[in-house]
Design an enzyme around this catalytic site. Structure first.
Site, PDB file in Angstrom:
ATOM      1  CG  ASP A 136      63.056  46.131   5.237  1.00  0.00           C
ATOM      2  OD1 ASP A 136      62.896  45.037   5.809  1.00  0.00           O
ATOM      3  OD2 ASP A 136      62.672  46.360   4.062  1.00  0.00           O
TER       4      ASP A 136
ATOM      5  CG  HIS B 101      64.578  32.275   2.215  1.00  0.00           C
ATOM      6  ND1 HIS B 101      63.694  31.596   3.027  1.00  0.00           N
ATOM      7  CD2 HIS B 101      64.152  33.560   2.220  1.00  0.00           C
ATOM      8  CE1 HIS B 101      62.784  32.428   3.475  1.00  0.00           C
ATOM      9  NE2 HIS B 101      63.039  33.634   3.002  1.00  0.00           N
TER      10      HIS B 101
HETATM   11  C1  LIG Z   1      60.914  37.767   4.316  1.00  0.00           C
HETATM   12  S1  LIG Z   1      61.153  39.362   4.926  1.00  0.00           S
HETATM   13  C2  LIG Z   1      62.252  39.025   6.294  1.00  0.00           C
HETATM   14  C3  LIG Z   1      62.079  40.022   7.360  1.00  0.00           C
HETATM   15  C4  LIG Z   1      62.893  39.703   8.606  1.00  0.00           C
HETATM   16  N1  LIG Z   1      64.337  39.583   8.286  1.00  0.00           N
HETATM   17  C5  LIG Z   1      62.409  38.421   9.255  1.00  0.00           C
HETATM   18  O1  LIG Z   1      63.183  37.469   9.341  1.00  0.00           O
HETATM   19  O2  LIG Z   1      61.248  38.399   9.636  1.00  0.00           O
HETATM   20  C6  LIG Z   1      62.235  40.080   3.738  1.00  0.00           C
HETATM   21  C7  LIG Z   1      62.500  41.530   4.007  1.00  0.00           C
HETATM   22  O3  LIG Z   1      63.425  42.000   3.018  1.00  0.00           O
HETATM   23  C8  LIG Z   1      63.097  43.361   2.747  1.00  0.00           C
HETATM   24  N2  LIG Z   1      63.715  43.771   1.478  1.00  0.00           N
HETATM   25  C9  LIG Z   1      63.350  43.413   0.233  1.00  0.00           C
HETATM   26  N3  LIG Z   1      64.152  44.001  -0.663  1.00  0.00           N
HETATM   27  C10 LIG Z   1      65.069  44.755   0.042  1.00  0.00           C
HETATM   28  C11 LIG Z   1      66.160  45.601  -0.311  1.00  0.00           C
HETATM   29  N4  LIG Z   1      66.484  45.796  -1.581  1.00  0.00           N
HETATM   30  N5  LIG Z   1      66.869  46.188   0.683  1.00  0.00           N
HETATM   31  C12 LIG Z   1      66.560  45.989   1.995  1.00  0.00           C
HETATM   32  N6  LIG Z   1      65.523  45.200   2.400  1.00  0.00           N
HETATM   33  C13 LIG Z   1      64.793  44.593   1.426  1.00  0.00           C
HETATM   34  C14 LIG Z   1      61.577  43.343   2.706  1.00  0.00           C
HETATM   35  O4  LIG Z   1      61.035  44.648   2.825  1.00  0.00           O
HETATM   36  C15 LIG Z   1      61.264  42.425   3.892  1.00  0.00           C
HETATM   37  O5  LIG Z   1      61.117  43.185   5.076  1.00  0.00           O
HETATM   38  C1  LIG Z   2      61.196  39.911  -5.255  1.00  0.00           C
HETATM   39  O1  LIG Z   2      62.021  39.416  -4.290  1.00  0.00           O
HETATM   40  C2  LIG Z   2      61.467  38.724  -3.252  1.00  0.00           C
HETATM   41  C3  LIG Z   2      60.093  38.454  -3.175  1.00  0.00           C
HETATM   42  C4  LIG Z   2      59.619  37.737  -2.090  1.00  0.00           C
HETATM   43  C5  LIG Z   2      60.486  37.294  -1.094  1.00  0.00           C
HETATM   44  C6  LIG Z   2      59.986  36.500   0.026  1.00  0.00           C
HETATM   45  C7  LIG Z   2      60.797  36.224   1.105  1.00  0.00           C
HETATM   46  C8  LIG Z   2      60.312  35.452   2.152  1.00  0.00           C
HETATM   47  O2  LIG Z   2      61.027  35.199   3.166  1.00  0.00           O
HETATM   48  C9  LIG Z   2      58.980  34.965   2.080  1.00  0.00           C
HETATM   49  C10 LIG Z   2      58.404  34.176   3.101  1.00  0.00           C
HETATM   50  O3  LIG Z   2      59.110  33.855   4.229  1.00  0.00           O
HETATM   51  C11 LIG Z   2      57.100  33.718   2.981  1.00  0.00           C
HETATM   52  O4  LIG Z   2      56.560  32.946   3.984  1.00  0.00           O
HETATM   53  C12 LIG Z   2      56.356  34.044   1.851  1.00  0.00           C
HETATM   54  O5  LIG Z   2      55.093  33.568   1.754  1.00  0.00           O
HETATM   55  C13 LIG Z   2      56.918  34.813   0.842  1.00  0.00           C
HETATM   56  C14 LIG Z   2      58.213  35.271   0.955  1.00  0.00           C
HETATM   57  O6  LIG Z   2      58.714  36.028  -0.071  1.00  0.00           O
HETATM   58  C15 LIG Z   2      61.842  37.589  -1.191  1.00  0.00           C
HETATM   59  C16 LIG Z   2      62.325  38.291  -2.270  1.00  0.00           C
END
Ligand SMILES: C[S@@+](CC[C@H](N)C(=O)[O-])C[C@H]1O[C@@H](n2cnc3c(N)ncnc32)[C@H](O)[C@@H]1O
Ligand SMILES: COc1ccc(-c2cc(=O)c3c(O)c(O)c(O)cc3o2)cc1
Length: 347
Positions: A215, A253
């Protein structure tokens, strides 16, 4: 006017209130979580009276009675007999998901989604539909969610704790629904793995796997150490650590098609071209079957509008397009007991 139309209009007069005051159940459940009511009831061997609950909370009985009356109506809690003349409050399977530290707890995710930072962008939905806003979140806060999380430690904890809730539920559904997905996998890189919750659960269930939690640097820098999991900081748009398989849960997503293709290409470069695979755990919307999580996928599609720049939940056709564009030759989709499906893509 026919009686059928009269009945439909009467039903609509009742139904409309679910939209006018639809935020109320979330606000009252948030209140119950903040007061620790599910945890108090969980630790009571017998149903607890209003007086005893008020005493534990050091609060007047009257407002507490009204909160509990509402939550019993919504079947969050239930009333059970204590004696022939008195009843008390007790847990339900739903309220057990709202304790603060239960293995299945979803409390922190509710606190995240109901937080003012996450709620404010929703008020810019119509402007987004009209094309006047690129991203409601950025229009509201001046930066995207990652930028906001990186510069606001309190929101970072809220986000990590909330995301970890959903990760536990997602991994549990994958392992219970398709344990064979990890057979033959010795090294697994979780791209966007957050604080490592996902890989901790996977290596616990599959101890033959060496996990690489990948990450952003500021995210892995505060990820707790975990046996069998190596934390690696970097960007999935630059390079993904090499492994037998890549795991992407709730990542794609959040990004536009072209970003997904870029991420998937980096993932494809990280795995063996003959035996490797990319495991995607994300919603598939527009499914033919009327499955129980259909509404969750549609709600999360709108969460992607509110909180990301160009994220969306994808249909089977939309998934097919991004995998093909990223150079994958085939993929399979398995539906599991979650709002997500399990997609395996092969180079
Ligand atoms: C919605 S969270 C999902 C976390 C985990 N996969 C889960 O299912 O709970 C999206 C994750 O993508 C990471 N992320 C965002 N931009 C990224 C990048 N350029 N490279 C690697 N990770 C990234 C964020 O820091 C965050 O932890
Ligand atoms: C700028 O790129 C991003 C911004 C936000 C997110 C994002 C990913 C998620 O999975 C997520 C989510 O699960 C959620 O419940 C939420 O309220 C925000 C959210 O943001 C990905 C890329």
């Amino acid at each position: 006017m026919s009686s059928q139309i009269k009945d439909q209009e009467a039903a609509a007069q009742e139904e409309i209130w679910k939209f006018i005051l639809g935020f109320t159940p979330t606000a009252v459940v948030k209140c119950a979580i903040e007061l620790g009511i599910p945890d108090i009831l969980e630790n009571c061997e017998f149903p607890i009276t209003l007086a005893d609950l008020a005493s534990k909370l050091k609060c007047p009985e009257s407002p507490l009675y009204r909160i509990m009356r509402f939550l019993i109506h919504y079947k969050v809690f239930q009333e059970k007999p204590i004696s022939e003349t008195s009843v008390g409050y007790s847990q339900t399977p739903l309220s057990r998901l709202l304790t603060r530290n239960g293995n299945n707890s979803m409390a922190d995710l509710l606190l995240l989604e109901s937080n003012q930072i996450m709620l404010a962008p929703w008020h810019k939905l119509s402007a987004w539909v009209l094309g006047n806003e690129d991203s409601p979140f950025e229009a509201t806060h001046g930066k995207d969610l990652w930028g906001f999380v990186a510069t606001n430690p309190s929101h970072s904890k809220l986000y990590n704790d909330g995301t970890a809730c959903d990760a536990r539920a997602g991994v549990r559904a994958v392992i219970e629904g398709c344990p064979e997905v990890f057979q033959g996998v010795r090294t697994l890189v979780d791209v966007g793995g957050g604080d490592g919750t996902t890989l901790r659960l996977i290596v616990e269930a599959c101890p033959w796997i060496k996990g690489i939690n990948f990450d952003l640097p500021h995210v892995v820098s505060v990820a707790p150490a975990c046996v069998g999991v190596e934390h690696v900081g970097g960007s999935m748009f630059d390079r993904v650590p090499k492994a037998d398989a890549v795991y992407l849960m709730k990542i794609l997503h959040g990004w536009a098609d072209e970003d997904c293709v870029a991420i998937l290409k980096k993932c494809r470069e990280a795995i063996p071209q003959d035996t490797g695979k990319v495991i995607v755990v994300d919603a598939v919307v527009g499914r033919e079957d009327d499955h129980e999580f259909k509404g969750v996928g549609l709600m999360l599609d709108l969460v992607m509008i509110a909180h990301t720049s160009n994220g969306k939940q994808r249909t089977t056709k939309e998934w097919s397009n991004v995998f093909h564009e990223a150079g994958f030759t085939r993929y399979t989709i398995k539906h599991i007991r979650a709002y997500q499906s399990l997609i395996e893509a092969y180079p």
